[in-house]
Write a protein that holds these residues in place. Sequence first.
Motif, PDB file in Angstrom:
ATOM      1  N   THR A 136      -4.356   0.139   3.658  1.00  0.00           N
ATOM      2  CA  THR A 136      -4.499  -0.836   4.732  1.00  0.00           C
ATOM      3  C   THR A 136      -3.673  -2.097   4.440  1.00  0.00           C
ATOM      4  O   THR A 136      -2.902  -2.147   3.482  1.00  0.00           O
ATOM      5  N   GLN A 137      -3.903  -3.111   5.241  1.00  0.00           N
ATOM      6  CA  GLN A 137      -3.248  -4.398   5.025  1.00  0.00           C
ATOM      7  C   GLN A 137      -3.965  -5.244   3.980  1.00  0.00           C
ATOM      8  O   GLN A 137      -3.447  -6.285   3.563  1.00  0.00           O
ATOM      9  N   ARG A 138      -5.143  -4.825   3.539  1.00  0.00           N
ATOM     10  CA  ARG A 138      -5.914  -5.607   2.565  1.00  0.00           C
ATOM     11  C   ARG A 138      -5.384  -5.356   1.156  1.00  0.00           C
ATOM     12  O   ARG A 138      -5.427  -4.227   0.656  1.00  0.00           O
ATOM     13  N   LEU A 139      -4.917  -6.401   0.522  1.00  0.00           N
ATOM     14  CA  LEU A 139      -4.345  -6.270  -0.815  1.00  0.00           C
ATOM     15  C   LEU A 139      -5.370  -5.739  -1.812  1.00  0.00           C
ATOM     16  O   LEU A 139      -5.017  -4.982  -2.738  1.00  0.00           O
ATOM     17  N   GLU A 140      -6.649  -6.080  -1.608  1.00  0.00           N
ATOM     18  CA  GLU A 140      -7.680  -5.668  -2.546  1.00  0.00           C
ATOM     19  C   GLU A 140      -7.942  -4.157  -2.505  1.00  0.00           C
ATOM     20  O   GLU A 140      -8.624  -3.618  -3.388  1.00  0.00           O
ATOM     21  N   ASP A 141      -7.396  -3.444  -1.516  1.00  0.00           N
ATOM     22  CA  ASP A 141      -7.585  -1.993  -1.463  1.00  0.00           C
ATOM     23  C   ASP A 141      -6.711  -1.264  -2.484  1.00  0.00           C
ATOM     24  O   ASP A 141      -7.034  -0.129  -2.876  1.00  0.00           O
ATOM     25  N   TYR A 142      -5.637  -1.884  -2.925  1.00  0.00           N
ATOM     26  CA  TYR A 142      -4.672  -1.150  -3.746  1.00  0.00           C
ATOM     27  C   TYR A 142      -5.123  -0.922  -5.193  1.00  0.00           C
ATOM     28  O   TYR A 142      -4.827   0.164  -5.747  1.00  0.00           O
ATOM     29  N   ILE A 172      -0.482   4.793  -7.666  1.00  0.00           N
ATOM     30  CA  ILE A 172      -0.934   3.795  -8.638  1.00  0.00           C
ATOM     31  C   ILE A 172      -0.177   2.502  -8.371  1.00  0.00           C
ATOM     32  O   ILE A 172       1.051   2.501  -8.299  1.00  0.00           O
ATOM     33  N   PHE A 173      -0.924   1.420  -8.240  1.00  0.00           N
ATOM     34  CA  PHE A 173      -0.326   0.154  -7.818  1.00  0.00           C
ATOM     35  C   PHE A 173      -0.635  -1.003  -8.766  1.00  0.00           C
ATOM     36  O   PHE A 173      -0.402  -2.161  -8.423  1.00  0.00           O
ATOM     37  N   THR A 174      -1.183  -0.712  -9.939  1.00  0.00           N
ATOM     38  CA  THR A 174      -1.446  -1.764 -10.919  1.00  0.00           C
ATOM     39  C   THR A 174      -0.966  -1.306 -12.289  1.00  0.00           C
ATOM     40  O   THR A 174      -1.006  -0.106 -12.612  1.00  0.00           O
ATOM     41  N   LEU A 175      -0.514  -2.258 -13.099  1.00  0.00           N
ATOM     42  CA  LEU A 175      -0.081  -1.931 -14.454  1.00  0.00           C
ATOM     43  C   LEU A 175      -1.239  -1.405 -15.293  1.00  0.00           C
ATOM     44  O   LEU A 175      -1.054  -0.519 -16.141  1.00  0.00           O
ATOM     45  N   THR A 176      -2.433  -1.940 -15.067  1.00  0.00           N
ATOM     46  CA  THR A 176      -3.606  -1.488 -15.820  1.00  0.00           C
ATOM     47  C   THR A 176      -3.880  -0.010 -15.575  1.00  0.00           C
ATOM     48  O   THR A 176      -4.116   0.765 -16.518  1.00  0.00           O
ATOM     49  N   ALA A 177      -3.830   0.405 -14.319  1.00  0.00           N
ATOM     50  CA  ALA A 177      -4.058   1.805 -13.987  1.00  0.00           C
ATOM     51  C   ALA A 177      -2.919   2.680 -14.494  1.00  0.00           C
ATOM     52  O   ALA A 177      -3.146   3.806 -14.948  1.00  0.00           O
ATOM     53  N   ARG A 226       6.664  -3.885  -3.689  1.00  0.00           N
ATOM     54  CA  ARG A 226       7.451  -3.419  -2.543  1.00  0.00           C
ATOM     55  C   ARG A 226       6.778  -2.248  -1.853  1.00  0.00           C
ATOM     56  O   ARG A 226       6.753  -2.172  -0.617  1.00  0.00           O
ATOM     57  N   ARG A 227       6.240  -1.325  -2.639  1.00  0.00           N
ATOM     58  CA  ARG A 227       5.538  -0.182  -2.052  1.00  0.00           C
ATOM     59  C   ARG A 227       4.315  -0.643  -1.278  1.00  0.00           C
ATOM     60  O   ARG A 227       4.046  -0.146  -0.174  1.00  0.00           O
ATOM     61  N   ILE A 228       3.567  -1.584  -1.835  1.00  0.00           N
ATOM     62  CA  ILE A 228       2.393  -2.109  -1.133  1.00  0.00           C
ATOM     63  C   ILE A 228       2.812  -2.787   0.160  1.00  0.00           C
ATOM     64  O   ILE A 228       2.197  -2.584   1.219  1.00  0.00           O
ATOM     65  N   GLY A 229       3.881  -3.587   0.102  1.00  0.00           N
ATOM     66  CA  GLY A 229       4.349  -4.285   1.299  1.00  0.00           C
ATOM     67  C   GLY A 229       4.737  -3.322   2.410  1.00  0.00           C
ATOM     68  O   GLY A 229       4.439  -3.565   3.589  1.00  0.00           O
TER      69      GLY A 229
END
Length: 262
Positions: A136-142, A172-177, A226-229
């Motif tokens: 979605t457009q919510r950043l917290e979903d990623y 995967i959208f975070t370095l931690t993951a 960029r992928r999230i955007g």
Amino acid sequence: MIANFFQNLNSRDVDYLLISGQATVLYGAATFSEDIDLWINPTPGNCEAFLNVLSSCGARYYKLTPSFTVENLRRGHGFHFILSGDSGQEIFLDVMGAPPRVGAFETAAACAQWMESEWGKIHTIGLKELVEIKKTQRLEDYPIISNLALAWFDQPGCLKAPEDFRWALENIFTLTALRAFFEEHPGAVQFIEDESEDFKIFGQQIALEQSVSEDIQGKITVQMQRRIGALQQADRLYWRDIIAELKQFRQEGALMKEGDGI
């Protein structure tokens, strides 16, 4: 009350799938969600059965809800209700007949599973379909999507084949993951496409228990952003016409009155 609601859905053979927040909780990718989100099969008989359950549970209409028709369900509109929960609290229920990015209900239902919850067994959307809905457009979903990608390897449908590793990396959208992924699956490095060289270097350094350079971390972060955007923009475009039609309904006085019973 919520357990009774799901028992009614099941006993009356309503075709539904639990999606979004509560589904991520059942998959272990999130710890809490306030609302209940359902995808129901948008057929006339199923809509009637679902409305009967809502009525028997004393549900009320909530904000910006169009008429609950098969046509509006199939056009992708969302419908918002309030259920009275235990101890007098209110539970918000959001319903769709055609969520974005997941195709037909029958196809998704074939990949769904019955999952145990505090409200009994609930028919829950498959993990991969849940990932698509969460884009979605919510950043917290990623970060949640990233957790779902890691959880995929605990699912019975995962063969740990090359395509499973590639799918996980794409979601995967975070370095931690990403670090957790390569720590658990160091062999996945060999399946990374050539255009993802930075991810390959990251995975190799994790596999060798080396410190990942700041330069590589920075490059990967930029690629993830960029992928999230791009996904946020795609979701924005998806909802544009639906929101425009909802505004038209509002101007025409065609929305359900908030607080009215079913």
